[in-house]
Design a protein around this motif. Sequence first.
Motif, mmCIF file in Angstrom:
data_model
loop_
_atom_site.group_PDB
_atom_site.id
_atom_site.type_symbol
_atom_site.label_atom_id
_atom_site.label_comp_id
_atom_site.label_asym_id
_atom_site.label_seq_id
_atom_site.Cartn_x
_atom_site.Cartn_y
_atom_site.Cartn_z
ATOM 1 N N GLY A 1 0.833 -1.197 0.000
ATOM 2 C CA GLY A 1 0.000 0.000 0.000
ATOM 3 C C GLY A 1 0.863 1.240 0.000
ATOM 4 O O GLY A 1 0.822 2.060 0.922
ATOM 5 N N ASP A 2 1.680 1.344 -1.037
ATOM 6 C CA ASP A 2 2.590 2.481 -1.175
ATOM 7 C C ASP A 2 3.033 2.529 -2.628
ATOM 8 O O ASP A 2 3.468 1.518 -3.185
ATOM 9 C CB ASP A 2 3.804 2.302 -0.257
ATOM 10 C CG ASP A 2 4.709 3.526 -0.302
ATOM 11 O OD1 ASP A 2 4.540 4.401 0.554
ATOM 12 O OD2 ASP A 2 5.551 3.624 -1.210
ATOM 13 N N SER A 3 2.942 3.699 -3.229
ATOM 14 C CA SER A 3 3.180 3.789 -4.673
ATOM 15 C C SER A 3 4.631 3.502 -5.055
ATOM 16 O O SER A 3 4.906 3.157 -6.199
ATOM 17 C CB SER A 3 2.765 5.169 -5.183
ATOM 18 O OG SER A 3 3.511 6.158 -4.533
ATOM 19 N N GLY B 1 2.339 -0.524 -6.427
ATOM 20 C CA GLY B 1 1.638 0.132 -5.334
ATOM 21 C C GLY B 1 0.148 -0.082 -5.486
ATOM 22 O O GLY B 1 -0.365 -0.089 -6.600
ATOM 23 N N ILE B 2 -0.551 -0.254 -4.351
ATOM 24 C CA ILE B 2 -1.999 -0.470 -4.377
ATOM 25 C C ILE B 2 -2.655 0.341 -3.263
ATOM 26 O O ILE B 2 -1.990 0.759 -2.310
ATOM 27 C CB ILE B 2 -2.361 -1.972 -4.201
ATOM 28 C CG1 ILE B 2 -1.744 -2.540 -2.911
ATOM 29 C CG2 ILE B 2 -1.910 -2.781 -5.409
ATOM 30 C CD1 ILE B 2 -2.152 -3.982 -2.616
ATOM 31 N N GLY B 3 -3.959 0.540 -3.374
ATOM 32 C CA GLY B 3 -4.714 1.229 -2.333
ATOM 33 C C GLY B 3 -5.099 0.261 -1.225
ATOM 34 O O GLY B 3 -4.872 -0.951 -1.325
ATOM 35 N N THR B 4 -5.693 0.798 -0.175
ATOM 36 C CA THR B 4 -6.017 -0.007 1.004
ATOM 37 C C THR B 4 -7.043 -1.101 0.709
ATOM 38 O O THR B 4 -6.954 -2.200 1.258
ATOM 39 C CB THR B 4 -6.507 0.917 2.137
ATOM 40 O OG1 THR B 4 -5.394 1.744 2.523
ATOM 41 C CG2 THR B 4 -6.986 0.143 3.336
ATOM 42 N N SER B 5 -8.016 -0.826 -0.174
ATOM 43 C CA SER B 5 -8.991 -1.882 -0.512
ATOM 44 C C SER B 5 -8.287 -3.069 -1.135
ATOM 45 O O SER B 5 -8.649 -4.227 -0.886
ATOM 46 C CB SER B 5 -10.049 -1.353 -1.486
ATOM 47 O OG SER B 5 -10.855 -0.394 -0.862
ATOM 48 N N ASP B 6 -7.263 -2.799 -1.956
ATOM 49 C CA ASP B 6 -6.515 -3.892 -2.559
ATOM 50 C C ASP B 6 -5.589 -4.574 -1.551
ATOM 51 O O ASP B 6 -5.307 -5.763 -1.685
ATOM 52 C CB ASP B 6 -5.721 -3.393 -3.778
ATOM 53 C CG ASP B 6 -6.566 -3.395 -5.054
ATOM 54 O OD1 ASP B 6 -7.561 -4.140 -5.093
ATOM 55 O OD2 ASP B 6 -6.223 -2.667 -5.992
#
Lengths: 468, 222
Positions: free
Chosen positions: A129-131, A145-150
């Motif tokens: 969760g970090d680009s 990097g992914i968002g929190t839902s992912d």
Amino acid sequence: MPTLYDKVWSDHLVGERADGQSMLYIDLQLLHEVTSPQAFEGLELAGRRPWRIDANLATPDHNVPTDRRELGLAGIADPIALEQVVTLDRNCQRYGITEFDIRDPRQGIVHVVGPEQGATLPGMTIVCGDSHTSTHGAFAALAQGIGTSDVEHVLATQCLIQRKARNYQVAVHGRLGAGVSAKDLVLAIIGRIGTAGATGHTIEYLGEAIRALSMEGRMTLCNMAIEAGARAGMVAVDDTTLEYIHGRPFAPVGARWDEAETYWRSLVSDPDAHFDSVLELDAAAIVPQVTWGTSPEMVIGIDGAVPNPARLDGARADGVRRALEYMGLVPDQPVTDIRLDRVFIGSCTNSRIEDLRAAAAVIRGRRVAASVKQAMVVPGSGLVKAQAEREGLAQIFVDAGFEWRAAGCSMCLAMNPDRLQPGEHCASTSNRNFEGRQGHGGRTHLVSPAMAAAAAIAGHFVDVRKWA
Amino acid sequence: MNPVRIVSGVVAPLDRANVDTDQIIPKQFLKSIRRTGFGDYLFDAWRFLDEGDLGMTPNERRINHDFVLNQPRYQGARILLARENFGCGSSREHAVWSLMEFGFGCVIAPSFADIFFSNCFKNGLLPVVLDAALVDELFRLATGPAPLELTVDLPEQTIRLPDGRALPFAIDADRKRTLLEGLDEIQLTLAHGAAIEAFEARHRARMPWLFRSNHQKGASSV
């Protein structure tokens, strides 16, 4: 014929979901305190458990103070920050996820820790969760990097749902000159193609200049792929890759290493692989870079001057004018006239041992300029810190007037107490010069470690190539 | 996630390219471990003249009256009109949460950054990619004498203007369905649990070194 990205993608393709989207199996998820708490909470509320515990590795980095580390959690003065760090500890303990907590000597920035431990391996799929997860692409891993839902989705299913990206080749011919680093190279690339130049693509960096880079340099290069719009950047496997990994704690050993090596050696693009876009650069033409504006694409060589909006057209001129106003710079001002209030050497882009060696080589025997209020070095991990202390680098920094801190993201994003005051100019080895990124009203100039070090000594930007 | 079908309302024009997620929600608000409570801090450094922190309420802040979202005509806006590469930078999903909590249900732009775009669909914020020339026209209308009200119709894939025109927009069919039905993404994937398990078994046999539990040394080794 497949590219490197095509190969790693197809080796992880579970199949298609009923709705037609691809399910990509994820080998490693890195977790930190800021983007994971809501994911763990979501998992719990839905009555789910992590799919595969040993595919996760955690460490707090974004929000930890870089001083008073000997106090452990008690060193976190901000109660909200403390709650976040404690929540990561608790979630990892609950599920048995390996975590290097704030007291662990291996704690550090996730993107420094993964490779350092050998947890990052060639051909892996990695998310966080970090680009700047793109960093791990230096090992021919597909790292995004992914968002929190992912984050929650990968915890629950071990899969990431996405469409395959296109292939973007950045070929860098020749060799970088002395005093010119991977940071200058990637800033020059972003300057050429823009911050959205590679959106929808995975970048593969190749060519003689890339082969000549160390793993640290390749990590810097892949780290900033996201600043060119690409979710992932990759470099093919070669001897440099394998030498770096061999003997690291999480790396395979013995027969298992041999078996892995055979596969890893195949992680290169085929000679006739198809790329949707190609950028070719001559490494020898690249000079040390300095960003002057509020986006990483607003960058020029140390021998240049900031742009003049009067010579640009409509929308572009507005953007430049707004950036110059925020940055407190005047049109046509030479880069070497920009004076610095603070200097920050650190971040997932440039906080590894090689970065600290490059900075220390410039600083040795010199003093930070009296006009610079603060110069700090924040090593990428506790182990980098210890190594720099053993090599005598820490003493060089301290003797020159730098603060020598404990590991964390620190002033790259200024979530912790390390930050700029309004209007201050900072020479920073980090990755983003967005408005307020390093503190409300702060003015960030992105540079290489050697350039940041030289700027700290001179009090303004100088061409490090001209420093003996 | 709540299903998304039609977003209707006033358009707020944010006339800047490359708006990054650090601007959408600055880092000091990321200390929260919750998914809510970010709406008051959307575009914090642009909406307010003082430096914000978690726990502050808008009525104790110094308002930047020049900023577009603070102008009376755009109060209650449901649609954000933006320029190229909206949402670039950090992967923080807090950017989407803060836009939605503030009241936006749709962002229209010529292009979006990848991670932000993907995060929108996980939460029910509708990102509409529209040709740059049409975005230009919407900017002209939205900054004209009267506020512009639009209806973004996802089932129809159109943006309806007050003059009766309907601008078509493209959207990935699968992502459209996710929004329309408000599907639980994890549930959709877990429906393929057997396929994931089968892949994992093959993967473990082919690349055993990727499974740390197979070979990891003692946890204390450095």
